[in-house]
Motif scaffolding. Structure first.
Motif, PDB file in Angstrom:
ATOM      1  N   VAL A 148      -6.533   5.575   1.731  1.00 30.06           N
ATOM      2  CA  VAL A 148      -6.731   6.784   0.933  1.00 30.06           C
ATOM      3  C   VAL A 148      -7.623   7.759   1.687  1.00 30.06           C
ATOM      4  CG1 VAL A 148      -7.690   7.715  -1.203  1.00 30.06           C
ATOM      5  CG2 VAL A 148      -6.393   5.584  -1.250  1.00 30.06           C
ATOM      6  N   PHE A 193      -3.101   0.055  -3.115  1.00 29.89           N
ATOM      7  CA  PHE A 193      -3.524   0.915  -1.996  1.00 29.89           C
ATOM      8  C   PHE A 193      -4.761   0.329  -1.335  1.00 29.89           C
ATOM      9  CE2 PHE A 193      -5.530   2.488  -5.845  1.00 29.89           C
ATOM     10  CZ  PHE A 193      -6.858   2.704  -5.483  1.00 29.89           C
ATOM     11  N   CYS A 213       0.838  -1.197   0.000  1.00 27.94           N
ATOM     12  CA  CYS A 213       0.000   0.000   0.000  1.00 27.94           C
ATOM     13  C   CYS A 213       0.873   1.247   0.000  1.00 27.94           C
ATOM     14  CB  CYS A 213      -0.933   0.002   1.200  1.00 27.94           C
ATOM     15  SG  CYS A 213      -1.930   1.516   1.369  1.00 27.94           S
ATOM     16  N   HIS A 214       0.643   2.107  -0.947  1.00 27.67           N
ATOM     17  CA  HIS A 214       1.424   3.334  -1.083  1.00 27.67           C
ATOM     18  C   HIS A 214       1.304   4.226   0.148  1.00 27.67           C
ATOM     19  CE1 HIS A 214       2.920   7.094  -2.654  1.00 27.67           C
ATOM     20  NE2 HIS A 214       1.730   7.645  -2.619  1.00 27.67           N
ATOM     21  N   PHE A 215       0.188   4.125   0.865  1.00 30.94           N
ATOM     22  CA  PHE A 215      -0.086   5.072   1.946  1.00 30.94           C
ATOM     23  C   PHE A 215       0.305   4.555   3.332  1.00 30.94           C
ATOM     24  CE2 PHE A 215      -2.946   5.876  -1.585  1.00 30.94           C
ATOM     25  CZ  PHE A 215      -2.665   7.204  -1.840  1.00 30.94           C
TER      26      PHE A 215
END
Length: 326
Positions: free
Chosen positions: A141, A136, A98-100
């Motif tokens: 998000v 993600f 996950c980018h976040f």
């Protein structure tokens, strides 16, 4: 009626004389598919390259071809180059993380999603990478401090057809690259929790949350929501490289067991509790990239009731689009 587009003939199943496959045929097709993927996986270090040569032929020479323009010399979506004003060194984000939040993202429509690397989406919120793609968690998000920038990037991608993106190269000069959007160009609703855009060519829509995530809807899904029903996400198979090799017996694990192994059960507890997940192990094995799991996972999509309320008003006067008019 059949229609020729770009040298190809498109027909409805009835016009082509195609009969729906039987359950036995579907099972045989699935077995053949899994066997073929297993052979490909043994030779490939990355699930992302398991596309057929036909797919690569389709994008060759287009704005999606990673060998063109600014993309020249990049081999794979984890390549390291510098094209940013602030010394950014990563072109793309890491797959399956996950980018976040930086934790593993097990894909399930409506809960954890991914964007493939051939879509150049500017990551204006990220000081380390120029383009956003990869995985993600939808909840991450919504909790992201700069989610407004993420949302705008998604709007630009989803609602455009062709556009130019400006990036700065190592020479410090701006360079323009062509980016193809998904073509949901007609905004048809502004709801309290997001907006709905329509594809002018096909019977499909995208709902973009005010908080950033987006959700695609086909006509059957819109009709179900308008009737007050809940809809289930896509349960088609997908492949992931696991962070470590699992113990023997992974084929008998249930979804909570897999999530515990991945140390992300807390991120999926809402899915487990409320969204009736259906998980199936298809196959797994060690490839050059590590242990590759092929699985299917679907769950009830957590969509706001306002979407169904809108389509209940909208669809009675909606004229279904035809393929030959696209």
């Amino acid at each position: 009626m059949s229609k020729e587009i770009a040298g190809r003939t498109f027909s409805t199943p009835e016009e082509a004389g195609v009969e729906p496959p039987t359950a036995q045929e579907l099972e045989e097709y699935g077995k053949t598919f899994r066997e073929a993927r297993q052979k490909l996986r043994a030779a490939s270090p990355d699930p992302e390259v398991l596309a057929s040569s036909k797919f690569h032929d389709e994008i060759s020479g287009t704005e999606l071809d990673p060998r063109r323009g600014v993309w020249a010399g990049i081999s794979g979506h984890r390549s390291v180059i510098s094209v940013g004003e602030s010394g950014r060194q990563r072109m793309f984000h890491e797959r399956n993380v996950c980018h976040f939040c930086g934790r593993f993202a097990l894909e399930a429509e409506g809960w954890a999603e991914s964007i493939p690397p051939y879509h150049p989406i500017l990551a204006t919120w990220d000081d380390d990478a120029n383009f956003f793609n990869g995985s993600f968690h939808v909840g991450c998000v919504r909790a992201f401090e700069r989610r407004g920038e993420f949302r705008q990037a998604m709007v630009d991608w989803l609602t455009a057809t062709n556009r130019l993106i400006t990036v700065h190269g190592e020479d410090g000069q701006p360079h323009e690259i062509s980016s193809t959007g998904l073509g949901y160009t007609e905004k048809i609703a502004e709801l309290s929790d997001g907006e709905i855009y329509e594809d002018p060519r096909f019977n499909r829509w995208v709902f973009i949350e005010e908080a950033g995530p987006y959700h695609f809807l086909e006509l059957d899904a819109a009709e179900a929501l308008s009737a007050g029903d809940r809809i289930r996400g896509d349960g088609g198979g997908t492949s992931v490289v696991l962070p470590t090799e699992p113990d023997a017996g992974i084929e008998s694990w249930n979804l909570p067991g897999l999530l515990n192994f991945l140390a992300v059960r807390d991120l999926y507890q809402g899915l487990l509790d409320d969204l009736e997940p259906k998980y199936e192990f298809w196959e797994g094995g060690v490839g050059r990239a590590g242990y590759i799991l092929t699985y299917s996972l679907s769950a009830i999509r957590p969509l706001p009731s306002s979407i169904g309320d809108f389509f209940a008003r909208y669809l009675p006067n909606y004229t279904s689009k035809r393929l030959e008019d696209a």
